[in-house]
Design an enzyme around this catalytic site. Structure first.
Site, PDB file in Angstrom:
ATOM      1  N   CYS A   1      17.075  -3.296   5.816  1.00  0.00           N
ATOM      2  CA  CYS A   1      17.074  -4.461   6.700  1.00  0.00           C
ATOM      3  C   CYS A   1      18.467  -4.772   7.218  1.00  0.00           C
ATOM      4  O   CYS A   1      18.611  -5.443   8.240  1.00  0.00           O
ATOM      5  CB  CYS A   1      16.501  -5.669   5.975  1.00  0.00           C
ATOM      6  SG  CYS A   1      17.144  -5.900   4.315  1.00  0.00           S
TER       7      CYS A   1
ATOM      8  N   GLU B   1       0.806  -1.219   0.000  1.00  0.00           N
ATOM      9  CA  GLU B   1       0.000   0.000   0.000  1.00  0.00           C
ATOM     10  C   GLU B   1       0.839   1.269   0.000  1.00  0.00           C
ATOM     11  O   GLU B   1       0.341   2.345  -0.324  1.00  0.00           O
ATOM     12  CB  GLU B   1      -0.939   0.018   1.222  1.00  0.00           C
ATOM     13  CG  GLU B   1      -2.001  -1.064   1.224  1.00  0.00           C
ATOM     14  CD  GLU B   1      -1.517  -2.374   1.841  1.00  0.00           C
ATOM     15  OE1 GLU B   1      -0.274  -2.547   1.992  1.00  0.00           O
ATOM     16  OE2 GLU B   1      -2.364  -3.231   2.142  1.00  0.00           O
TER      17      GLU B   1
ATOM     18  N   GLU C   1      11.753 -12.546   5.522  1.00  0.00           N
ATOM     19  CA  GLU C   1      12.840 -11.769   6.121  1.00  0.00           C
ATOM     20  C   GLU C   1      12.184 -10.762   7.044  1.00  0.00           C
ATOM     21  O   GLU C   1      11.409  -9.909   6.599  1.00  0.00           O
ATOM     22  CB  GLU C   1      13.654 -11.063   5.036  1.00  0.00           C
ATOM     23  CG  GLU C   1      14.840 -10.298   5.597  1.00  0.00           C
ATOM     24  CD  GLU C   1      15.215  -9.145   4.701  1.00  0.00           C
ATOM     25  OE1 GLU C   1      15.095  -7.993   5.141  1.00  0.00           O
ATOM     26  OE2 GLU C   1      15.615  -9.403   3.549  1.00  0.00           O
TER      27      GLU C   1
END
Length: 501
Positions: free
Chosen positions: A297, A182, A260
Site C-alpha cells: 500500500c 479468499e 485503508e
C-alpha cells in the site's frame, strides 16, 4: 493441519457449500463457504464474550496477546509453507512478516500494561465552589464492543487474521470476528488455530475470536451490517472498501469504518537533490517500486522531478534498474488481471510515453515505467489512480511552481516523500505545509515501503488513502480506533476500578 472449516465460538464448523482456494503453487483445497448464518453465530458469541473480556484487566489481555504470539511462532514452519504456496511470496518475506505479526502483538501487550492509552483524566469535586459546586469527574477510554476485521490480500499475516487490526482490538478489550481472505484461507486457518489455542490456555470466553472464511459477498455485507458489530477494520481496494464504508454509514446506527483503500505515495525530487543524486535516487526508487511485485500500500507509484538533463538521467537509471527485475508472482489472478488492465489504460492515455514494460497473461508481472509532462498530469485525472503492482510514472514538471501546483491538487495519500539536499530547504519549506495536509506520513530522503511498527507511526491519511484521517492502522495509536471516552460523574471509585485495572 487444515480442516477447511470456520472457527466460531471455540468450535470448528463446516457447511454444505465449499469454495476452492487458488494457490500460486500446488493443488487447490476445499474450504467451507462463509454465510450470513455463520456471521450471526460468530457475532453473537463475540457480544457474549464482551461482557467479561471488555472488563478484563490489562494484565489479562496482555497475557492473551503474548500467548497468541507464542502460538504463532510455534506454527512458524507450517505457516511459512502454507503462505508461500497460497500467495507465491518468498519465504524470507513471510518469515519477516511473521516476526512483524508477533512483534506487534507483543508491542500492544506492553502498551496496555503501561496504561497511557486509557487517557485518564480526573477533575476532583469542588463542593464549595461558587456560584455552583463542581461534581467529581473522571474520564477513561473504554472498549466499544465487537469488531469486524477483514483480512488483506497483500499481507497474509501482518494485516490479516492476527494482524494489526485484530491485535489493536483485542488489546482494547474488543472481541474480534475476522472475515478471512479468499487468497490465503489455509494461512488464515493456521493462524486461527494459534489464536484458538491461546484463548483456551488463557481461559478466555471462546467468543473472543472467530474466523469466518470468505467465498461470498454476503459474508462481508452481513458482517458490517450486523447490529452488534461496533466498528470495522479493512485493508483493500478503493472499490471494495468504499462499498463497505457506505454500508456502515447506511446502517440505522452508523458505525466507524476504518478502511485503508489506496495511495500512489508521490515522491518529490527537489532541484539540488536531482542535480547531485538523480541516479542514486532513481536506483533506490526502482528497488522500492518493485519490492514484493509492487504489492504494498506504500508503493511509491509516481516521481515528480523538474524536466531537463537530471530528469533524463533519472529515467535512464530507473529503466536500467527495472530491466534487471525478473518476473514476480502476484498474489491472485484477479490482482494480476487488474494490473494488466490498469497498465493498458494508463499507457493508452494521450501524452503518456511508455519507457518499458511488458504485460504477462499469467499470474506474474514485470515492471512498467511511464513518463508524462506536468501539464498532462494536471489535465488527466485518470492518471492519478493507483495501479496495484510494479507500476511507476515519472512526472517531468516544468518548474518548481508546477510541482507545488501538483502537490496542492493531490488526493489524500498514505505517504509523501521529499528527496532534498541542503540547498532545497526553501522549496521543501514551501511544500511541507501542503504535504502534511495530504498524507499521514511525510518522509525525507527515503522510500515509504517498510512501515515501522511503533508508538509514533501513522499509517493512514485523508481519503481515499483511508476513510478516517484521524486514525492509523499501524502502531500503538491504532488502539484508539476501538475505544471511546466515558465520563464518570460522582461514581464511586470502587465501581470503576475494573475499568482502569
Amino acid at each position: 493441519m487444515i480442516s477447511g472449516k470456520h472457527y466460531i465460538a471455540g468450535e470448528w464448523i463446516g457447511g454444505t457449500e465449499n469454495f476452492a482456494s487458488a494457490p500460486a503453487m500446488g493443488a487447490p483445497t476445499q474450504f467451507s463457504k462463509g454465510s450470513p448464518a455463520f456471521v450471526d453465530q460468530a457475532v453473537e458469541a463475540a457480544e457474549a464474550a464482551f461482557s467479561s473480556f471488555g472488563r478484563a484487566s490489562r494484565a489479562r489481555r496482555a497475557a492473551l496477546l503474548r500467548t497468541i504470539a507464542d502460538e504463532i511462532e510455534a506454527r512458524g514452519d507450517d505457516l511459512t509453507q502454507m503462505a508461500t504456496q497460497e500467495t507465491g511470496l518468498p519465504e524470507t518475506r513471510l518469515v519477516g512478516e511473521r516476526g512483524r505479526t508477533t512483534g506487534q502483538l507483543r508491542l500492544f501487550a506492553d502498551h496496555i500494561e503501561k496504561g497511557d492509552y486509557l487517557d485518564l483524566r480526573h477533575d476532583p469535586a469542588l463542593p464549595d465552589r461558587a456560584p455552583l459546586p463542581r461534581p467529581d469527574l473522571r474520564m477513561i477510554q473504554r472498549p466499544i464492543g465487537p469488531v469486524a476485521v477483514f483480512g488483506a490480500s497483500n499481507f497474509p499475516l501482518a494485516f490479516s487474521t492476527a494482524g494489526g487490526d485484530t491485535a489493536a482490538a483485542l488489546a482494547a478489550g474488543c472481541p474480534v470476528v475476522v472475515k478471512g481472505h479468499e487468497a490465503h484461507p489455509g494461512t488464515g486457518e493456521i493462524v486461527a488455530q494459534a489464536i484458538a489455542a491461546a484463548v483456551q490456555k488463557c481461559g478466555e470466553h471462546p467468543g473472543v475470536f472467530s474466523l469466518v472464511q470468505g467465498g461470498s459477498v454476503e459474508v462481508g455485507t452481513r458482517l458490517v451490517q450486523h447490529p452488534l458489530i461496533r466498528a470495522v477494520g479493512f485493508t483493500g481496494s478503493l472499490r471494495g472498501g468504499r462499498a463497505l464504508f457506505d454500508l456502515c454509514a447506511a446502517r440505522p446506527d452508523p458505525i466507524p469504518f476504518f478502511g485503508e483503500l489506496g495511495s500512489i505515495n508521490p515522491v518529490f525530487v527537489l532541484p539540488a537533490a536531482a542535480e547531485n543524486r538523480a541516479v542514486g535516487i532513481a536506483e533506490g526508487w526502482a528497488a522500492a517500486l518493485t519490492m514484493g511485485a509492487g504489492q504494498f500500500c506504500t508503493n511509491p507509484g509516481i516521481v515528480l522531478i523538474e524536466d531537463g538533463p537530471f530528469a533524463d538521467a533519472f529515467v535512464a537509471m530507473a529503466e536500467s534498474a527495472l530491466a534487471q527485475v525478473p518476473e514476480q508472482a502476484m498474489l491472485t489472478d484477479g490482482i494480476a488481471s487488474a494490473f494488466r488492465d490498469g497498465t493498458a489504460a494508463a499507457t493508452a492515455r494521450t501524452g503518456v510515453t511508455k519507457v518499458m514494460g511488458d504485460t504477462k497473461e499469467a499470474r506474474s508481472a514485470l515492471p512498467v515505467l511511464l513518463t508524462v509532462s506536468g501539464e498532462t498530469w494536471l489535465e488527466d485525472a485518470a492518471l492519478h489512480h493507483e495501479v496495484f503492482g510494479p507500476f511507476g510514472i515519472v512526472v517531468r514538471v516544468k518548474d518548481t511552481q508546477q510541482m507545488q501546483l501538483i502537490a496542492a491538487r493531490l488526493d489524500g495519500q498514505l505517504t509523501c516523500t521529499l528527496h532534498m539536499d541542503d540547498q532545497d530547504m526553501e522549496q521543501a519549506g514551501q511544500l511541507m505545509p501542503v504535504l502534511e495536509r495530504k498524507a499521514g506520513r511525510v518522509l525525507v530522503n527515503g522510500f515509504p515501503t517498510g512501515v515501522e511498527v511503533c508508538d509514533s507511526m501513522v499509517h493512514g491519511g485523508p481519503y481515499p488513502a483511508s476513510t478516517n484521517l484521524g486514525a492509523t492502522s499501524v502502531g500503538t495509536l491504532a488502539i484508539r480506533r476501538f475505544l471511546r471516552p466515558v465520563c464518570y460523574q460522582n461514581v464511586p471509585e470502587a465501581l470503576i476500578e475494573e475499568a482502569i485495572a
